[in-house]
Design a protein around this motif. Structure first.
Motif, short mmCIF file in Angstrom:
data_model
loop_
_atom_site.label_atom_id
_atom_site.label_comp_id
_atom_site.label_asym_id
_atom_site.label_seq_id
_atom_site.Cartn_x
_atom_site.Cartn_y
_atom_site.Cartn_z
N ASN A 24 144.62 7.39 41.76
CA ASN A 24 143.43 6.57 41.54
C ASN A 24 143.01 5.86 42.82
O ASN A 24 143.75 5.04 43.35
N LEU A 25 141.84 6.19 43.28
CA LEU A 25 141.38 5.76 44.59
C LEU A 25 139.99 5.14 44.48
O LEU A 25 139.10 5.69 43.86
N MET A 26 139.86 3.96 45.10
CA MET A 26 138.52 3.40 45.27
C MET A 26 138.22 3.30 46.75
O MET A 26 139.05 2.83 47.54
N LYS A 27 137.03 3.74 47.14
CA LYS A 27 136.57 3.55 48.52
C LYS A 27 135.33 2.68 48.50
O LYS A 27 134.37 2.95 47.77
N ILE A 28 135.37 1.62 49.29
CA ILE A 28 134.26 0.68 49.34
C ILE A 28 133.57 0.76 50.69
O ILE A 28 134.22 0.66 51.73
N VAL A 40 137.48 7.13 41.99
CA VAL A 40 137.84 8.48 41.57
C VAL A 40 139.31 8.61 41.20
O VAL A 40 140.17 7.91 41.73
N GLN A 41 139.55 9.49 40.27
CA GLN A 41 140.91 9.93 39.99
C GLN A 41 141.03 11.36 40.52
O GLN A 41 140.22 12.21 40.19
N ALA A 107 141.46 20.88 44.40
CA ALA A 107 141.36 19.44 44.22
C ALA A 107 140.41 19.19 43.06
O ALA A 107 139.34 19.79 42.99
N GLU A 108 140.84 18.32 42.15
CA GLU A 108 140.01 18.00 40.99
C GLU A 108 139.73 16.51 40.96
O GLU A 108 140.63 15.69 41.20
N PHE A 109 138.51 16.16 40.65
CA PHE A 109 138.09 14.76 40.65
C PHE A 109 137.46 14.37 39.31
O PHE A 109 136.67 15.13 38.75
N THR A 110 137.82 13.18 38.85
CA THR A 110 137.06 12.54 37.79
C THR A 110 136.56 11.22 38.37
O THR A 110 137.36 10.38 38.78
N GLU A 111 135.26 11.09 38.41
CA GLU A 111 134.68 9.90 39.05
C GLU A 111 134.07 8.97 38.01
O GLU A 111 133.23 9.39 37.20
N HIS A 112 134.51 7.73 38.04
CA HIS A 112 133.90 6.70 37.20
C HIS A 112 132.65 6.19 37.90
O HIS A 112 132.69 5.84 39.08
N LEU A 113 131.58 6.12 37.16
CA LEU A 113 130.31 5.66 37.74
C LEU A 113 130.10 4.19 37.41
O LEU A 113 130.40 3.73 36.32
N TRP A 114 129.59 3.47 38.37
CA TRP A 114 129.34 2.04 38.22
C TRP A 114 127.87 1.76 38.53
O TRP A 114 127.29 2.35 39.44
N GLU A 115 127.33 0.81 37.81
CA GLU A 115 125.95 0.40 38.04
C GLU A 115 125.97 -1.02 38.58
O GLU A 115 126.82 -1.83 38.21
N MET A 133 129.24 5.00 31.42
CA MET A 133 129.48 6.36 30.96
C MET A 133 128.25 7.16 31.36
O MET A 133 127.19 6.59 31.49
N PRO A 134 128.29 8.48 31.45
CA PRO A 134 129.46 9.36 31.38
C PRO A 134 130.21 9.40 32.72
O PRO A 134 129.92 8.59 33.60
N LYS A 135 131.15 10.34 32.85
CA LYS A 135 131.88 10.51 34.09
C LYS A 135 131.40 11.76 34.85
O LYS A 135 130.90 12.70 34.25
N ARG A 136 131.57 11.69 36.14
CA ARG A 136 131.23 12.83 36.99
C ARG A 136 132.52 13.55 37.38
O ARG A 136 133.52 12.90 37.66
N THR A 137 132.48 14.87 37.41
CA THR A 137 133.68 15.63 37.78
C THR A 137 133.37 16.63 38.89
O THR A 137 132.21 16.99 39.11
N ALA A 138 134.42 17.08 39.57
CA ALA A 138 134.26 18.15 40.55
C ALA A 138 135.59 18.87 40.71
O ALA A 138 136.65 18.29 40.45
#
Lengths: 292, 292, 292, 292
Positions: A24-28, A40-41, A107-115, A133-138
């Motif tokens: 679990n990673l956050m980049k600011i 992202v996870q 590499a697989e990503f699940t990204e939490h979106l924030w407003e 919601m929802p989540k973005r993936t790649a």
């Protein structure tokens, strides 16, 4: 092995991979007072020549999964300037370069979106956010660390419409069909989708937004004779709006909203009072592709 | 479509399926006072000629997913005399026979296992049960409703050993490796596995029990230099004990039990006090196959 | 009872209740083409004179939980014209009136919120929706079916700010404190709250929106020396904005975003690269009340 | 505060606590080659004089939740020689002694149980284990750090019986009752319970085993006219077998196993084919207490 067992058979290692999951990673982004965040996870898995590790317990030249974790955070600092799709390529390329036994991976990503939290001026807060919601993936996959297959997606986009949906004309199995036909029902679906690209690279963030917009615009814009038809229309709309995309896959659950039988209580129910049945649900999966 | 959008592109339907998911079914055998129960969650998906439904909204000859549900319960009464692997074949064969557009499909099962409540005589209660871990799984797939590819599995078998495990000799990346080598650590893994068969049919219940026994016997029977090696040994043991199985796949998480740094508090920690870290975890996936 | 066991002791029934949980109900307002939806999960529990049922297995005059379910759907049709807080009162009043043994009870609601799908005119779609976070909750309790204690709440409002938060000046335990003080950290919290009312009834929907607005406005409007202080400020803001509310309770998790140690890799980390630690988390609970 | 808002009201802090949740701890006993493990998730919350922290943001003498975490691991090394119930007392006593503002608090435990892997000699493996259901719980609360209220429990014990259960003689509501009476049904329940003690201290592990045994023995030993009656009988059995316990609370869900209507398909269903309905479920809660 004790007596009576069959003689030892010869075995070999088949397709395999290993790596680290749920990092679990956050980049600011703090370059200006208006901060940006990515949340992202990540899962990274490596493929390659890992036979000795499995068969002989020989770990020589194996990248520890703890190193994988450190690397994800380290490269997030040095890279990850753009989308998760691009960061995935940076990661896989790195591991192929670093590990002499590593030939590829994914590499697989699940990204939490924030407003941004709302502000009076409509600009949104500079450094405060609320999760959406929802989540973005790649998913990024590579066999050589140089060429990449990129897939992007959306997870758990829960859509519902209260009318303009039906289910008629299907097979009436003489024994097992009990469902009556209808041209007026509630349709609800938790949509998960992913798409592949017709181009080597593009503005992945912009494509994602366009897909997201098309799904929301198409879901309600027609009378739906089936979830399958709506799925297909959504795919068609995406392929029209996004020349970058070669094909798109949907998994759409049909979350049944059953008209509760109120006639037993002397009450009329004009599709107003519904049981939101959690189980079972119809489940549709399909690729929609370019015809030529 | 509004002005300014690209001209409509031609699209087509790709690979697809549909059906019913999370059908929860219990079958109770009441032929004798000693009852038997099977408690399964089923997903059935059909493949075939569903182009008209997707592209034109034409539902002709489509089997409704509600009919799928009814059929699962109906056939469970008439059939399902044996294993979930056999019931899956009955189901797919039925849908191919019933739906003129259906050419194949798959059935997936997650089975909850129950143990008889203890009794003084050691026989277990005749009609009372307590739910157990792990879960049993199966998947049956067919392209024609006549020949079947069967896969069986185990889900969430959580194993742990407090010693006889290490991780040494791996790549020391000059930048990103910080983990010290060790030949004494706790090893824990939530094991999920599935296997394919070398035979057309067999006693699936008996095979499952043998696999389950081999995993439990092999996990602790050696010093483990890596989870990969233990995975491989477990696969080897299964292939030795089960000639019916052609190959077996494992997904093994490495649930890290981190030695908590107590030296900061003036306390020694000889691998006694551990932080059970939920995230991230190492994740290993591999097939172990017969060599010839 | 077998020989050697202690003689049978006398027991009695203490506080108790029973009812139905996880009743999933959607009510659709179709009076105009612009549909309205309410999507709730309901639990209803009854209290009263249930001693004979427990001790003697005498079910006389007991309302079956299946009847509770039917009633929830039936009354949703006849009533439920307003908020979940009012519907809860209708439900409890009904069961007290219907069951001669029922003297009171409680109803709990978790409401999923939906937003209209976007349209070009900014009005939102007339009958198509997308599910949102957070969730709205309510609890109605009564001892007599006539007077009610109403509590309303918000569940899982996930807020984050990237600066303007610190944690300093706390107790430096000589042995067990290792955390360094900071005046610059990320603060994130999944906020759950509930409030009680100073009035017998009010516009519950409007109050909920005001609370929701105050939480979002207050969370980022100050430098936060602790989650406790931010919690208190949010409570103060709510009590200022909502004279209808007598007191408000918060449960706020402190979702730790740990600055990943990149110095080991020769990289500077100015609070940019963070490990979003799922476990453990600080957990704060407090009531904020009117002083007089 | 902007113009038009009501004047600032006075607020105060009500009941409150804070601490650390989801601290995952394993303690391994390595004194002999036959290792022992305890695997717990801990929450510790402190109560006391925390007004300044909330109202003024003054953290003086506050114990950081990170210190709470460190302390849990540190004290687990020095203490935690016995049960979770005793460890909870050690923890709360410590925080009251350490924090000048701390006057009390509570500790909550969820313990995962592990069984030794099977061995040929029936003794179980010396250092290898497999995780079991159900879970063991405990809660220790104190207002002064010296006297403690201890509660112990069991979580998610999933029991089922295929016969010897019915539901008859209940209120037939003229409008909303549709369920037919029956004296032959499947009864299934996920049992959660907790109990309080009549003694200041005892062998908590032994009591837990006795309760666990009584639940399993009593659940099937009678014809059950209602879940309430079975609940009561289980409570009675526990109070008989455990003089250490003053009262016991149960939360028992009635997991409905609905006879699937196969008559529509020309099939008889003698309680053999059931739909395991996940939602809604009956939910019963009650204390069973000593009568004098």
């Amino acid at each position: 092995m004790t007596a009576g067992q069959p003689p030892r058979v010869k075995v070999k290692l088949g397709e395999n991979n290993y790596g680290k999951a749920e990092v679990n990673l956050m980049k600011i982004g703090r370059d200006t007072p208006r901060h940006e965040i990515r949340d992202v996870q990540v899962r990274v898995a490596m493929t390659g020549d890992f036979g000795a590790a499995h068969a002989q317990g020989d770990n020589t030249d194996l990248i520890a999964t703890d190193t994988v974790r450190n690397t994800i955070y380290g490269l997030a600092k040095e890279g990850f300037a753009g989308s998760i799709e691009e960061f995935g390529q940076e990661l896989i390329a790195h591991f192929v370069k670093t590990g002499s036994r590593v030939t590829g991976g994914f590499a697989e990503f699940t990204e939490h979106l924030w407003e941004r939290l709302p502000t009076g001026d409509g600009q949104g807060h500079a450094h405060a956010f609320v999760r959406q919601m929802p989540k973005r993936t790649a998913r990024v996959e590579s066999g050589d660390g140089k060429t990449f297959k990129v897939t992007s997606g959306i997870q758990e986009l829960y859509l519902l419409k209260t009318t303009q949906s039906g289910w008629e004309g299907y097979l009436l199995d003489e024994r097992f069909t009990t469902l009556p036909e209808t041209h007026e029902r509630v349709m609800a679906s938790s949509v998960t989708c992913k798409w592949e690209y017709a181009v080597d690279s593009c503005d992945y963030d912009d494509v994602w937004q366009r897909v997201f917009g098309q799904l929301q615009a198409t879901f309600p814009d027609h009378y739906s004779p089936s979830l399958q038809n709506t799925l297909y229309r959504m795919g068609e709309a995406v392929l029209n709006a996004c020349p970058e995309i070669s094909r798109i896959w949907f998994q759409m659950s049909n979350k049944h909203h059953l008209v509760y039988n109120l006639a037993r209580f002397g009450l009329e129910n004009r599709n107003e009072i519904l049981h939101v049945d959690p189980e079972p649900y119809g489940l549709m999966e399909a690729w929609v592709e370019r015809a030529e």
